[in-house]
Design a protein around this motif. Structure first.
Motif, PDB file in Angstrom:
ATOM      1  N   ARG A  67     -12.482 -29.974  14.770  1.00 59.96           N
ATOM      2  CA  ARG A  67     -12.603 -30.203  16.218  1.00 59.96           C
ATOM      3  C   ARG A  67     -11.314 -29.921  16.973  1.00 59.96           C
ATOM      4  O   ARG A  67     -11.344 -29.356  18.053  1.00 59.96           O
ATOM      5  CB  ARG A  67     -12.882 -31.678  16.454  1.00 59.96           C
ATOM      6  CG  ARG A  67     -14.315 -32.060  16.436  1.00 59.96           C
ATOM      7  CD  ARG A  67     -14.290 -33.538  16.778  1.00 59.96           C
ATOM      8  NE  ARG A  67     -15.507 -34.184  16.459  1.00 59.96           N
ATOM      9  CZ  ARG A  67     -15.580 -35.468  16.089  1.00 59.96           C
ATOM     10  NH1 ARG A  67     -14.477 -36.189  15.968  1.00 59.96           N
ATOM     11  NH2 ARG A  67     -16.729 -36.007  15.852  1.00 59.96           N
ATOM     12  N   TYR A  68     -10.198 -30.342  16.395  1.00 55.96           N
ATOM     13  CA  TYR A  68      -8.924 -30.052  17.066  1.00 55.96           C
ATOM     14  C   TYR A  68      -8.714 -28.536  17.104  1.00 55.96           C
ATOM     15  O   TYR A  68      -8.319 -27.982  18.124  1.00 55.96           O
ATOM     16  CB  TYR A  68      -7.747 -30.689  16.328  1.00 55.96           C
ATOM     17  CG  TYR A  68      -7.573 -32.192  16.466  1.00 55.96           C
ATOM     18  CD1 TYR A  68      -7.315 -32.778  17.694  1.00 55.96           C
ATOM     19  CD2 TYR A  68      -7.611 -33.018  15.349  1.00 55.96           C
ATOM     20  CE1 TYR A  68      -7.101 -34.145  17.809  1.00 55.96           C
ATOM     21  CE2 TYR A  68      -7.401 -34.389  15.448  1.00 55.96           C
ATOM     22  CZ  TYR A  68      -7.151 -34.950  16.687  1.00 55.96           C
ATOM     23  OH  TYR A  68      -6.941 -36.298  16.788  1.00 55.96           O
ATOM     24  N   ARG A  69      -8.979 -27.883  15.968  1.00 54.54           N
ATOM     25  CA  ARG A  69      -8.764 -26.438  15.907  1.00 54.54           C
ATOM     26  C   ARG A  69      -9.615 -25.715  16.953  1.00 54.54           C
ATOM     27  O   ARG A  69      -9.157 -24.808  17.625  1.00 54.54           O
ATOM     28  CB  ARG A  69      -9.116 -25.907  14.507  1.00 54.54           C
ATOM     29  CG  ARG A  69      -8.847 -24.405  14.367  1.00 54.54           C
ATOM     30  CD  ARG A  69      -9.519 -23.807  13.142  1.00 54.54           C
ATOM     31  NE  ARG A  69     -10.982 -23.885  13.226  1.00 54.54           N
ATOM     32  CZ  ARG A  69     -11.799 -23.540  12.241  1.00 54.54           C
ATOM     33  NH1 ARG A  69     -11.315 -23.116  11.094  1.00 54.54           N
ATOM     34  NH2 ARG A  69     -13.113 -23.645  12.393  1.00 54.54           N
ATOM     35  N   GLN A  84       3.069 -34.748  25.200  1.00 48.60           N
ATOM     36  CA  GLN A  84       1.924 -35.482  24.640  1.00 48.60           C
ATOM     37  C   GLN A  84       2.291 -36.242  23.378  1.00 48.60           C
ATOM     38  O   GLN A  84       1.742 -37.289  23.118  1.00 48.60           O
ATOM     39  CB  GLN A  84       0.801 -34.512  24.307  1.00 48.60           C
ATOM     40  CG  GLN A  84      -0.066 -34.240  25.502  1.00 48.60           C
ATOM     41  CD  GLN A  84      -1.374 -33.595  25.088  1.00 48.60           C
ATOM     42  OE1 GLN A  84      -1.704 -33.523  23.908  1.00 48.60           O
ATOM     43  NE2 GLN A  84      -2.112 -33.125  26.054  1.00 48.60           N
ATOM     44  N   GLN A  85       3.197 -35.660  22.587  1.00 49.81           N
ATOM     45  CA  GLN A  85       3.568 -36.383  21.368  1.00 49.81           C
ATOM     46  C   GLN A  85       4.258 -37.665  21.790  1.00 49.81           C
ATOM     47  O   GLN A  85       3.940 -38.743  21.326  1.00 49.81           O
ATOM     48  CB  GLN A  85       4.488 -35.538  20.490  1.00 49.81           C
ATOM     49  CG  GLN A  85       4.854 -36.275  19.217  1.00 49.81           C
ATOM     50  CD  GLN A  85       5.835 -35.510  18.352  1.00 49.81           C
ATOM     51  OE1 GLN A  85       6.572 -34.665  18.838  1.00 49.81           O
ATOM     52  NE2 GLN A  85       5.863 -35.818  17.084  1.00 49.81           N
ATOM     53  N   GLY A  86       5.190 -37.490  22.730  1.00 51.74           N
ATOM     54  CA  GLY A  86       5.844 -38.595  23.429  1.00 51.74           C
ATOM     55  C   GLY A  86       6.332 -39.695  22.520  1.00 51.74           C
ATOM     56  O   GLY A  86       6.293 -39.578  21.296  1.00 51.74           O
ATOM     57  N   THR A 128       2.534 -43.716  16.276  1.00 47.26           N
ATOM     58  CA  THR A 128       1.761 -42.782  17.116  1.00 47.26           C
ATOM     59  C   THR A 128       0.867 -41.896  16.275  1.00 47.26           C
ATOM     60  O   THR A 128      -0.087 -41.317  16.789  1.00 47.26           O
ATOM     61  CB  THR A 128       2.676 -41.737  17.844  1.00 47.26           C
ATOM     62  OG1 THR A 128       4.009 -41.904  17.421  1.00 47.26           O
ATOM     63  CG2 THR A 128       2.477 -41.768  19.311  1.00 47.26           C
ATOM     64  N   ILE A 129       1.225 -41.714  15.036  1.00 45.56           N
ATOM     65  CA  ILE A 129       0.597 -40.696  14.193  1.00 45.56           C
ATOM     66  C   ILE A 129      -0.274 -41.376  13.144  1.00 45.56           C
ATOM     67  O   ILE A 129       0.193 -42.285  12.452  1.00 45.56           O
ATOM     68  CB  ILE A 129       1.688 -39.864  13.482  1.00 45.56           C
ATOM     69  CG1 ILE A 129       2.754 -39.436  14.484  1.00 45.56           C
ATOM     70  CG2 ILE A 129       1.086 -38.712  12.705  1.00 45.56           C
ATOM     71  CD1 ILE A 129       2.717 -38.046  14.956  1.00 45.56           C
ATOM     72  N   PRO A 130      -1.530 -40.943  13.014  1.00 45.81           N
ATOM     73  CA  PRO A 130      -2.412 -41.618  12.073  1.00 45.81           C
ATOM     74  C   PRO A 130      -2.066 -41.385  10.608  1.00 45.81           C
ATOM     75  O   PRO A 130      -1.560 -40.333  10.239  1.00 45.81           O
ATOM     76  CB  PRO A 130      -3.791 -41.022  12.381  1.00 45.81           C
ATOM     77  CG  PRO A 130      -3.529 -39.724  13.054  1.00 45.81           C
ATOM     78  CD  PRO A 130      -2.235 -39.898  13.792  1.00 45.81           C
TER      79      PRO A 130
HETATM   80  C1  HEC Z   1       3.469 -32.213  16.038  1.00 44.90           C
HETATM   81  C2  HEC Z   1       2.906 -33.321  15.322  1.00 44.90           C
HETATM   82  C3  HEC Z   1       1.667 -33.092  14.461  1.00 44.90           C
HETATM   83  C4  HEC Z   1       1.461 -32.100  13.516  1.00 44.90           C
HETATM   84  C5  HEC Z   1       2.389 -30.953  13.116  1.00 44.90           C
HETATM   85  C6  HEC Z   1       0.167 -32.398  12.930  1.00 44.90           C
HETATM   86  N1  HEC Z   1      -0.383 -33.511  13.494  1.00 44.90           N
HETATM   87 FE1  HEC Z   1      -2.208 -34.319  13.070  1.00 44.90          FE
HETATM   88  N2  HEC Z   1      -1.995 -35.666  14.564  1.00 44.90           N
HETATM   89  C7  HEC Z   1      -0.874 -35.793  15.374  1.00 44.90           C
HETATM   90  C8  HEC Z   1      -1.151 -36.796  16.404  1.00 44.90           C
HETATM   91  C9  HEC Z   1      -0.179 -37.247  17.496  1.00 44.90           C
HETATM   92  C10 HEC Z   1      -2.477 -37.260  16.177  1.00 44.90           C
HETATM   93  C11 HEC Z   1      -3.274 -38.277  16.998  1.00 44.90           C
HETATM   94  C12 HEC Z   1      -3.907 -37.496  18.119  1.00 44.90           C
HETATM   95  C13 HEC Z   1      -4.998 -38.202  18.884  1.00 44.90           C
HETATM   96  O1  HEC Z   1      -4.783 -39.320  19.350  1.00 44.90           O
HETATM   97  O2  HEC Z   1      -6.089 -37.604  18.987  1.00 44.90           O
HETATM   98  C14 HEC Z   1      -2.976 -36.525  15.003  1.00 44.90           C
HETATM   99  C15 HEC Z   1      -4.247 -36.700  14.470  1.00 44.90           C
HETATM  100  C16 HEC Z   1      -4.710 -36.104  13.327  1.00 44.90           C
HETATM  101  C17 HEC Z   1      -5.989 -36.377  12.701  1.00 44.90           C
HETATM  102  C18 HEC Z   1      -7.010 -37.419  13.130  1.00 44.90           C
HETATM  103  C19 HEC Z   1      -6.902 -38.620  12.200  1.00 44.90           C
HETATM  104  C20 HEC Z   1      -7.899 -39.725  12.462  1.00 44.90           C
HETATM  105  O3  HEC Z   1      -7.794 -40.780  11.813  1.00 44.90           O
HETATM  106  O4  HEC Z   1      -8.796 -39.543  13.269  1.00 44.90           O
HETATM  107  C21 HEC Z   1      -6.077 -35.559  11.605  1.00 44.90           C
HETATM  108  C22 HEC Z   1      -7.225 -35.489  10.617  1.00 44.90           C
HETATM  109  C23 HEC Z   1      -4.862 -34.767  11.553  1.00 44.90           C
HETATM  110  N3  HEC Z   1      -4.037 -35.127  12.607  1.00 44.90           N
HETATM  111  C24 HEC Z   1      -4.565 -33.816  10.586  1.00 44.90           C
HETATM  112  C25 HEC Z   1      -3.463 -32.955  10.647  1.00 44.90           C
HETATM  113  C26 HEC Z   1      -3.285 -31.815   9.768  1.00 44.90           C
HETATM  114  C27 HEC Z   1      -4.225 -31.444   8.635  1.00 44.90           C
HETATM  115  C28 HEC Z   1      -2.132 -31.182  10.178  1.00 44.90           C
HETATM  116  C29 HEC Z   1      -1.512 -29.904   9.613  1.00 44.90           C
HETATM  117  C30 HEC Z   1      -2.405 -28.755   9.567  1.00 44.90           C
HETATM  118  C31 HEC Z   1      -1.582 -31.936  11.287  1.00 44.90           C
HETATM  119  N4  HEC Z   1      -2.426 -33.002  11.550  1.00 44.90           N
HETATM  120  C32 HEC Z   1      -0.405 -31.626  11.934  1.00 44.90           C
HETATM  121  C33 HEC Z   1       0.300 -35.077  15.257  1.00 44.90           C
HETATM  122  C34 HEC Z   1       0.492 -33.974  14.457  1.00 44.90           C
END
Ligand code: HEC
Ligand code: HEC
Length: 213
Positions: free
Chosen positions: A177-179, A20-22, A159-161
């Motif tokens: 929501r993700y949690r 999925q990270q891809g 890919t990462i925001p």
């Molecule tokens: C393995 C990689 C990875 C890690 C580690 C990770 N993220 Fe993410 N994060 C992503 C990706 C990829 C997305 C986009 C996913 C999607 O399209 O929904 C994302 C999306 C988000 C978003 C949504 C942003 C938006 O503008 O809507 C938030 C907030 C976020 N991450 C916070 C965190 C926090 C806080 C942590 C640590 C606790 C974390 N992430 C750890 C990969 C990661």
């Protein structure tokens, strides 16, 4: 036997997570975006066209993508390829929001690219923490759990925001929501990364992120 099944399950889920990270999002519109970004004259006119096409979006996302509504995200300075990918996800229903899903359907392909470039190139304005005392704890958690993907400066990549300067309420809602696996947005990597966070941890991280430039 049971241990083996559990182990196989973990491997299977790690496999999906990596898939999925891809690589960066692909497709003709992502290619178009890259081509325009590489050509300064085309970029300038796309940003101008995007400013006009995005004027309706300002109603919620604020003038130039700096939102004044707590639950509506800032789009200013967000990575253009990420914005384009989220627009695609709303369009396909992979990401759910009743209003955004309907609205995105009316955008033409060129407008999607122009709007992503316009917002992505708008200047960022950092927020003010609601509780400055929790910022150091937020930094510690972010460094431990999130930096490896979102980067030291929390600006992400294609890919990462970008999370730096995002609004606190939107960050809190999105992370929660993700949690909790609500299905509004599905991303297994984000579910794994946030699984151990308590509600106070999420607040601390959001207070840290909002003030970053
Ligand atoms: C393995 C990689 C990875 C890690 C580690 C990770 N993220 Fe993410 N994060 C992503 C990706 C990829 C997305 C986009 C996913 C999607 O399209 O929904 C994302 C999306 C988000 C978003 C949504 C942003 C938006 O503008 O809507 C938030 C907030 C976020 N991450 C916070 C965190 C926090 C806080 C942590 C640590 C606790 C974390 N992430 C750890 C990969 C990661
Ligand atoms: C009626 C208010 C409203 C309008 C108008 C609106 N949006 Fe949104 N938008 C939202 C809300 C609310 C969210 C957050 C949804 C969620 O919680 O996942 C959002 C999220 C987004 C996101 C995801 C950002 C991220 O960080 O992941 C993008 C991209 C986006 N909108 C683009 C647009 C564009 C482009 C327009 C104009 C064509 C627009 N929006 C108009 C309310 C609006």
């Amino acid at each position: 036997m049971r241990a083996w099944i559990v182990a196989a399950g973990i491997f299977a889920s790690v496999g999906t997570a990596l898939a999925q990270q891809g690589p960066a999002p692909v497709g003709p519109l992502q290619e178009k975006l890259k081509a325009v970004e590489a050509d300064p004259a085309a970029l300038k006119s796309a940003i101008e066209a995007g400013r006009k096409a995005a004027s309706f979006c300002f109603n919620c996302h604020g003038e130039n993508g700096f939102s004044k509504i707590p639950e509506v995200p800032n789009l200013a300075g967000q990575n253009p390829a990420y914005l384009l990918e989220q627009i695609r996800k709303f369009g396909s229903g992979e990401r759910k929001d009743q209003f955004m899903q309907g609205l995105i359907k009316v955008l033409k392909d060129d407008e999607r690219v122009q709007i992503a470039l316009f917002f992505g190139n708008s200047p960022v304005k950092p927020g003010v923490p609601a509780d400055a005392a929790v910022v150091p704890k937020g930094k510690e958690l972010f460094t431990k759990l999130c930096v490896r993907c979102h980067g030291d400066t929390a600006r992400g990549d294609s890919t990462i925001p970008r999370l730096a300067s995002q609004q606190i309420p939107y960050l809190v809602t999105s992370i929660t929501r993700y949690r909790d696996g609500t299905g509004v947005r599905n991303n297994q990597l984000m579910s794994i990364a946030t699984a151990s966070l308590k509600n106070e941890d999420i607040k601390a991280i959001a207070n840290y992120l909002t003030q970053l430039p």
